[in-house]
Design a protein around this motif. Structure first.
Motif, PDB file in Angstrom:
ATOM      1  N   ASN A 188       0.749  -1.322   0.066  1.00 27.80           N
ATOM      2  CA  ASN A 188      -0.093   0.016  -0.035  1.00 27.80           C
ATOM      3  C   ASN A 188       0.746   1.328   0.075  1.00 27.80           C
ATOM      4  O   ASN A 188       0.403   2.308  -0.051  1.00 27.80           O
ATOM      5  CB  ASN A 188      -1.054   0.115   1.134  1.00 27.80           C
ATOM      6  CG  ASN A 188      -0.321   0.210   2.572  1.00 27.80           C
ATOM      7  OD1 ASN A 188       1.052   0.005   2.651  1.00 27.80           O
ATOM      8  ND2 ASN A 188      -1.057  -0.143   3.726  1.00 27.80           N
ATOM      9  N   GLN A 240       0.111   3.957  -2.312  1.00 23.64           N
ATOM     10  CA  GLN A 240      -0.854   5.300  -2.123  1.00 23.64           C
ATOM     11  C   GLN A 240      -0.646   5.895  -0.714  1.00 23.64           C
ATOM     12  O   GLN A 240      -1.093   7.162  -0.744  1.00 23.64           O
ATOM     13  CB  GLN A 240      -2.177   4.161  -1.906  1.00 23.64           C
ATOM     14  CG  GLN A 240      -2.934   3.441  -3.075  1.00 23.64           C
ATOM     15  CD  GLN A 240      -2.051   2.290  -3.422  1.00 23.64           C
ATOM     16  OE1 GLN A 240      -1.547   1.628  -2.573  1.00 23.64           O
ATOM     17  NE2 GLN A 240      -1.671   1.985  -4.733  1.00 23.64           N
ATOM     18  N   ARG A 245     -13.302   1.446  -6.304  1.00 29.08           N
ATOM     19  CA  ARG A 245     -11.823   1.425  -6.909  1.00 29.08           C
ATOM     20  C   ARG A 245     -11.941   1.515  -8.121  1.00 29.08           C
ATOM     21  O   ARG A 245     -12.364   0.828  -8.956  1.00 29.08           O
ATOM     22  CB  ARG A 245     -11.188   0.077  -6.410  1.00 29.08           C
ATOM     23  CG  ARG A 245      -9.801  -0.215  -6.494  1.00 29.08           C
ATOM     24  CD  ARG A 245      -9.143  -1.401  -6.210  1.00 29.08           C
ATOM     25  NE  ARG A 245      -7.966  -1.431  -6.480  1.00 29.08           N
ATOM     26  CZ  ARG A 245      -7.163  -2.456  -6.065  1.00 29.08           C
ATOM     27  NH1 ARG A 245      -7.418  -3.289  -5.136  1.00 29.08           N
ATOM     28  NH2 ARG A 245      -5.726  -2.434  -6.219  1.00 29.08           N
ATOM     29  N   ARG A 246     -10.769   2.447  -8.822  1.00 29.20           N
ATOM     30  CA  ARG A 246     -10.406   2.531 -10.044  1.00 29.20           C
ATOM     31  C   ARG A 246      -9.007   2.414 -10.100  1.00 29.20           C
ATOM     32  O   ARG A 246      -8.209   2.941  -9.308  1.00 29.20           O
ATOM     33  CB  ARG A 246     -10.688   3.782 -10.478  1.00 29.20           C
ATOM     34  CG  ARG A 246     -12.173   4.198 -10.568  1.00 29.20           C
ATOM     35  CD  ARG A 246     -12.534   5.478 -10.993  1.00 29.20           C
ATOM     36  NE  ARG A 246     -14.067   5.808 -11.623  1.00 29.20           N
ATOM     37  CZ  ARG A 246     -14.754   6.778 -11.892  1.00 29.20           C
ATOM     38  NH1 ARG A 246     -13.713   8.055 -11.791  1.00 29.20           N
ATOM     39  NH2 ARG A 246     -16.064   6.998 -11.840  1.00 29.20           N
ATOM     40  N   GLU A 247      -8.543   1.638 -11.181  1.00 29.94           N
ATOM     41  CA  GLU A 247      -7.059   1.491 -11.506  1.00 29.94           C
ATOM     42  C   GLU A 247      -6.432   2.264 -12.605  1.00 29.94           C
ATOM     43  O   GLU A 247      -7.387   2.365 -13.448  1.00 29.94           O
ATOM     44  CB  GLU A 247      -6.680  -0.073 -11.508  1.00 29.94           C
ATOM     45  CG  GLU A 247      -6.876  -1.100 -10.479  1.00 29.94           C
ATOM     46  CD  GLU A 247      -6.562  -2.226 -10.591  1.00 29.94           C
ATOM     47  OE1 GLU A 247      -5.582  -2.465 -11.420  1.00 29.94           O
ATOM     48  OE2 GLU A 247      -7.073  -3.292 -10.050  1.00 29.94           O
ATOM     49  N   ASN A 248      -5.251   2.684 -12.306  1.00 31.03           N
ATOM     50  CA  ASN A 248      -4.606   3.445 -13.700  1.00 31.03           C
ATOM     51  C   ASN A 248      -3.441   2.899 -13.390  1.00 31.03           C
ATOM     52  O   ASN A 248      -2.745   2.195 -12.929  1.00 31.03           O
ATOM     53  CB  ASN A 248      -4.898   4.887 -13.463  1.00 31.03           C
ATOM     54  CG  ASN A 248      -4.191   5.549 -12.150  1.00 31.03           C
ATOM     55  OD1 ASN A 248      -3.615   4.775 -11.460  1.00 31.03           O
ATOM     56  ND2 ASN A 248      -4.440   6.741 -11.776  1.00 31.03           N
ATOM     57  N   TYR A 249      -2.651   3.465 -14.711  1.00 32.66           N
ATOM     58  CA  TYR A 249      -1.393   3.015 -15.071  1.00 32.66           C
ATOM     59  C   TYR A 249      -0.488   4.324 -15.353  1.00 32.66           C
ATOM     60  O   TYR A 249      -0.889   5.158 -16.015  1.00 32.66           O
ATOM     61  CB  TYR A 249      -1.375   2.115 -16.220  1.00 32.66           C
ATOM     62  CG  TYR A 249      -2.230   0.814 -16.045  1.00 32.66           C
ATOM     63  CD1 TYR A 249      -1.388  -0.401 -15.480  1.00 32.66           C
ATOM     64  CD2 TYR A 249      -3.263   0.747 -16.520  1.00 32.66           C
ATOM     65  CE1 TYR A 249      -2.253  -1.404 -14.896  1.00 32.66           C
ATOM     66  CE2 TYR A 249      -4.135  -0.417 -16.058  1.00 32.66           C
ATOM     67  CZ  TYR A 249      -3.546  -1.367 -15.325  1.00 32.66           C
ATOM     68  OH  TYR A 249      -4.253  -2.393 -15.292  1.00 32.66           O
TER      69      TYR A 249
END
Length: 339
Positions: free
Chosen positions: A12, A15, A327-331
């Motif tokens: 974690n 974040q 939750r949203r994931e990004n790169y």
């Protein structure tokens, strides 16, 4: 600049570090992070970073941590693993001017790591653990089944000492192979298969046969000050999202657990709740993997802990509960080359 080191633990830190920097108290802090995986996202977030050796345990890890604290001039060390070994040598960190953040004494850390010891200690508290029997052989497992199968509709098994879901299975009398092929349940196991697998060892480390706890799962992140205040933000894991809320009995029960074990600093409590009945699953001597979601409650757990360790005074607002989290994931592109 005060140098703060986050040792490898749960995933974690990528974040956590931006969240810490969002607080004005961090303007005089330099955040250091390490990991054994060169592709770990947290290495991109640290003001300084380095690669750890992967296979270090017990005193070997403590020796490594002491060396790293000296080499990198660390003032505050926030570990993510080997808590018991570190707790036995706190004075060595203090001797070189390092404040290591551990939430409890060595004996308490041993108790909460061993679920059989932990559940016995809390059986008279408001939020006791699940009913269980211990076993260390197939023959003992059979005796445990005889003692429990008529009392509970569903049973599960897990090691007395373990992390994450390693060794956890829900026991089924039978599993349809065809249905399970298309809709697999990785945490289910047939009773006969369990016996067959365990029979490969004449004896093994203590395991627990337990009642399976239905209902909503709650994860309560906590910060206990040295003066006795306790700040909590609960998360209810439900339907793929999370809610920053919990019944009052859950919060009151966590407060009782924290007082009973003398917990201070950062820790996490996992519970199950259904129809007014709450059971404690475990206390983790660290921040939870999902603690960054609690920022929407307005209380910055890592900043509070670091500031207290450094003797810095900051305002500690009570968390505001009720937010719904998705939750949203990004790169993103890597910003530095980690050698």
């Amino acid at each position: 600049m005060s140098r703060i080191w986050f040792g490898r633990g749960v995933s974690n830190h990528a974040q956590l570090l931006p969240w810490i920097r969002s607080h004005e108290a961090s303007r005089n802090w330099r955040l250091l992070v390490s990991h054994f995986d060169r592709y770990a996202p947290c290495l991109d977030e640290g003001d300084e970073c380095w690669l750890e050796e992967k296979e270090l345990y017990g005193d070997d890890y403590v020796d490594y941590a002491l060396h790293s604290c000296k080499e990198h001039e660390v003032l505050v060390f926030i570990p993510g693993r080997e808590f018991i070994a570190l707790s036995q040598r706190v004075q060595e960190f203090e001797a070189i001017g390092v404040k290591i953040l551990l939430p409890a004494s060595t004996q308490t850390l041993i108790t909460i790591q061993n679920k059989n010891l932990f559940y016995r200690q809390i059986e008279d508290l408001p939020l006791r653990g699940p009913a269980f029997e211990e076993f260390g052989s197939v023959e003992e497992l059979d005796r445990c089944f005889e003692a429990m199968e008529s009392r509970f509709a569903k049973l599960c098994v897990k090691p007395a000492v373990g992390i994450y879901a390693a060794g956890f299975r829900v026991i089924k009398e039978s599993i349809n192979p065809f249905e399970n092929f298309f809709e697999p349940h990785p945490f289910w196991i047939e009773r006969n298969d369990l016996r067959s697998i365990l029979a490969h060892q004449e004896s093994f480390a203590t395991m627990l046969l337990m009642e399976f706890l239905e209902g909503d799962e709650y994860s309560v992140d906590c910060f206990g000050t040295q003066t006795g205040e306790l700040f909590m933000t609960p998360r209810c894991k439900r339907y793929g999202g999370q809610s920053l809320n919990a019944p009052q009995e859950v919060l009151d029960g966590v407060r009782t657990l924290a007082h009973h074990f003398g917990m201070k600093g950062l820790f996490n409590v996992q519970l199950k709740h259904q129809e007014g009945i709450t059971r404690t699953i475990e206390i983790n001597p660290r921040m939870s993997g999902g603690i960054a979601m609690t920022r929407f409650a307005g209380f910055n757990f890592p900043v509070a802990a670091i500031a207290e360790a450094l003797g810095e005074s900051i305002e500690l607002p009570q968390p505001t509960l009720g937010a719904q989290i998705i939750r949203r994931e990004n790169y993103t592109l890597r910003q530095r080359d980690v050698l």
